[in-house]
Design an enzyme around this catalytic site. Structure first.
Site, PDB file in Angstrom:
ATOM      1  N   HIS A  88       0.855  -1.192   0.000  1.00 43.84           N
ATOM      2  CA  HIS A  88       0.000   0.000   0.000  1.00 43.84           C
ATOM      3  C   HIS A  88       0.887   1.236   0.000  1.00 43.84           C
ATOM      4  O   HIS A  88       1.849   1.316   0.755  1.00 43.84           O
ATOM      5  CB  HIS A  88      -0.896   0.016   1.242  1.00 43.84           C
ATOM      6  CG  HIS A  88      -1.771   1.237   1.287  1.00 43.84           C
ATOM      7  ND1 HIS A  88      -2.981   1.309   0.631  1.00 43.84           N
ATOM      8  CD2 HIS A  88      -1.583   2.443   1.855  1.00 43.84           C
ATOM      9  CE1 HIS A  88      -3.513   2.503   0.813  1.00 43.84           C
ATOM     10  NE2 HIS A  88      -2.680   3.213   1.550  1.00 43.84           N
ATOM     11  N   ASP A 167     -14.996   2.911   7.719  1.00 42.72           N
ATOM     12  CA  ASP A 167     -13.946   3.793   7.212  1.00 42.72           C
ATOM     13  C   ASP A 167     -14.445   4.605   6.022  1.00 42.72           C
ATOM     14  O   ASP A 167     -14.092   5.769   5.866  1.00 42.72           O
ATOM     15  CB  ASP A 167     -12.710   2.987   6.798  1.00 42.72           C
ATOM     16  CG  ASP A 167     -11.687   3.897   6.127  1.00 42.72           C
ATOM     17  OD1 ASP A 167     -11.193   4.807   6.812  1.00 42.72           O
ATOM     18  OD2 ASP A 167     -11.428   3.733   4.927  1.00 42.72           O
ATOM     19  N   ARG A 174     -13.988  13.029   6.970  1.00 39.40           N
ATOM     20  CA  ARG A 174     -12.700  13.685   7.249  1.00 39.40           C
ATOM     21  C   ARG A 174     -12.293  14.596   6.103  1.00 39.40           C
ATOM     22  O   ARG A 174     -11.714  15.668   6.307  1.00 39.40           O
ATOM     23  CB  ARG A 174     -11.617  12.627   7.495  1.00 39.40           C
ATOM     24  CG  ARG A 174     -11.767  11.934   8.829  1.00 39.40           C
ATOM     25  CD  ARG A 174     -10.930  10.676   8.882  1.00 39.40           C
ATOM     26  NE  ARG A 174      -9.551  10.927   8.552  1.00 39.40           N
ATOM     27  CZ  ARG A 174      -8.740  10.048   7.965  1.00 39.40           C
ATOM     28  NH1 ARG A 174      -9.176   8.845   7.648  1.00 39.40           N
ATOM     29  NH2 ARG A 174      -7.494  10.363   7.707  1.00 39.40           N
ATOM     30  N   LYS A 193      -8.606  -1.542   6.328  1.00 37.53           N
ATOM     31  CA  LYS A 193      -8.912  -2.125   5.009  1.00 37.53           C
ATOM     32  C   LYS A 193      -7.919  -3.237   4.665  1.00 37.53           C
ATOM     33  O   LYS A 193      -8.306  -4.271   4.132  1.00 37.53           O
ATOM     34  CB  LYS A 193      -8.879  -1.026   3.937  1.00 37.53           C
ATOM     35  CG  LYS A 193     -10.090  -0.102   4.045  1.00 37.53           C
ATOM     36  CD  LYS A 193      -9.996   1.084   3.106  1.00 37.53           C
ATOM     37  CE  LYS A 193      -9.018   2.107   3.598  1.00 37.53           C
ATOM     38  NZ  LYS A 193      -9.134   3.443   3.059  1.00 37.53           N
TER      39      LYS A 193
HETATM   40  N1  URA Z   1      -5.752   6.612   2.563  1.00 38.06           N
HETATM   41  C1  URA Z   1      -6.731   6.025   3.276  1.00 38.06           C
HETATM   42  O1  URA Z   1      -7.258   4.999   2.896  1.00 38.06           O
HETATM   43  N2  URA Z   1      -7.099   6.610   4.418  1.00 38.06           N
HETATM   44  C2  URA Z   1      -6.549   7.735   4.883  1.00 38.06           C
HETATM   45  O2  URA Z   1      -6.924   8.208   5.933  1.00 38.06           O
HETATM   46  C3  URA Z   1      -5.529   8.339   4.125  1.00 38.06           C
HETATM   47  C4  URA Z   1      -5.151   7.739   2.966  1.00 38.06           C
END
Ligand code: URA
Length: 430
Positions: A88, A167, A174, A193
């Site tokens: 990632h 999320d 956010r 995730k």
């Molecule tokens: N990528 C994500 O999936 N979440 C975040 O908070 C920042 C980058």
């Protein structure tokens, strides 16, 4: 019959606001109740801002991550005959590394499930890039994904909506409440995730610099350490590389042109920094997969990685031999003087590519696959006066003035070459 809620959102918000710890049952309830839409967006915004201002303990971050995982499904790859390793990246300008990396690692018999997203704002999305390839399909069923992992070894596809739905809601909130940049929230968002996805091991590419979430290397290190601890505590073998995102990665920024550059790397060529990072991440992934001595450079040079790429694209109905889209309009900026490129700021180039149509301003917008920027010289390279410095591509020439505006002051040609620096700055293992 109405159920009685065991906690009160205002108490949880006040505790975080006043710097008191939030205990596990209350924090788990807060995330669950937000997913159920009992806790409102206004309350969650206040909580997220309190976290941004006051932070979270390691224990709170672990509970938050766990609660977000519990909000959705958990996948498992244990039925596969191969071990799984994922990567990632926290995102940057020109970051196409997933494209050459997934087939390269899969060439060693490891399964690489890359559940990816689309771009929003100046950072590009891996799915948007691959959709430049005629016919290529991002949406796969779980059965198709498993069959492809078994057969080809590498899959890059859209993440299903079932992973960590808490999320999804929280990240959107956010985005519009100035609370993206909180390390506990970024760490729990990414790792919920990745842990829910069920990979056996994970390598994180945590960027620092002007084109990254974390401009400052110390903050990037803290984020990397937090995520590495979360992964390892959850049974996902996790390491991280801290990598430089002050200047664009490689020479191509956009969608189709980033695919083109990735194919160059898979053919054994490509810009040195893209190769450096691809090789470093592949080594890291293969070390976690039990192959620390794998000769990854050889697999780029001898066509093994390219073979997997072609099979991976074909398996998702793409044509690896089809011509990629080319923009109708181009605008080339010439070097005003001879010298060395001493400044090439990642963020303005990302914004300019976005304004050319390579990115989207709203989730529902379409991207223009042919739009983007090709750099003819990278940071530290010599250029002669009057030679092309970079070329902008768009479907409509009316997009050029705003893109050029974003690039004002973003580059410089000088005398002294900047000190050569590698993309990979540090390795974080604990
Ligand atoms: N990528 C994500 O999936 N979440 C975040 O908070 C920042 C980058």
């Amino acid at each position: 019959m109405s159920t009685v809620e065991p906690f009160d959102a205002v108490d949880v918000i006040r505790a975080k606001r006043d710097g008191r710890p939030v205990d596990e049952p209350a924090l788990r309830w807060m995330i669950d109740a937000y997913t159920r839409e009992y806790v409102t967006d206004a309350q969650m915004s206040a909580f997220a801002m309190a976290v941004l201002l006051n932070g979270m303990s390691r224990d709170e971050i672990r509970v938050m991550t766990d609660a977000m995982i519990a909000s959705g499904e958990r996948m498992s790859f244990t039925a596969l005959s191969k071990t799984t390793v994922d990567k990632h990246s926290t995102g940057g300008v020109g970051d196409k590394i997933t494209l050459p990396l997934a087939p390269l690692v899969a060439a060693f018999g490891v399964a690489v499930p890359q559940l990816s997203g689309r771009g929003l704002g100046h950072t590009g999305g891996t799915l948007d890039k691959l959709e430049s390839i005629p016919g290529w399909r991002a949406a796969l069923s779980n059965d198709e994904m498993f069959a492809q992992l078994d057969d080809v070894g590498a899959v890059i596809c859209a993440a299903g909506s079932g992973l960590a739905p808490a999320d999804k809601r929280l990240y959107a909130l956010r985005d519009v409440t100035g609370t993206v940049e909180a390390i506990p929230l970024i760490a729990s968002s990414i790792m919920s995730k990745k842990i829910a996805e069920g990979t056996a091991s994970l390598v994180l590419d945590v960027k620092f610099g002007s084109g990254a979430f974390m401009q400052d290397i110390d903050k990037a290190r803290e984020l990397a350490r937090t995520m590495v601890a979360l992964g390892n505590d959850s049974g996902v073998a996790t390491t991280a590389l801290l990598t430089d995102m002050n200047s664009p990665l490689g020479r191509a920024i956009g969608n189709a042109n980033e695919v083109r550059e990735s194919v160059e790397v898979l053919a054994g060529g490509g810009p040195a920094d893209v190769v450096e990072l691809t090789v470093a991440l592949a080594r890291e992934m293969l070390t976690l997969a039990g192959q620390p001595d794998a000769d990854v450079e050889a697999a780029l040079k001898d066509g093994r990685a390219m073979d997997v790429w072609r099979r991976m694209i074909l398996a998702q109905d793409g044509d690896p031999d089809a011509a990629l889209p080319v923009a109708r309009e181009t605008h080339t900026v010439l070097a005003p003087s001879s010298g060395v490129v001493t400044r090439l700021e990642a963020l303005p180039f990302g914004i300019a590519a976005w304004r050319l149509g390579a990115g989207r301003a709203r989730p529902q917008d379409a991207v223009v696959h042919a739009a983007g920027i090709d750099l003819h010289a990278q940071l530290g390279e010599r250029i002669e006066a009057g030679h092309p410095l970079f070329t902008l591509s768009a479907e409509d020439a009316a997009r050029f003035p705003r893109a050029l505006e974003a690039l004002e002051g973003a580059w410089e040609i000088g005398e002294a070459a900047p000190a050569a620096s590698a993309r990979v700055a540090e390795r974080i293992t604990a």
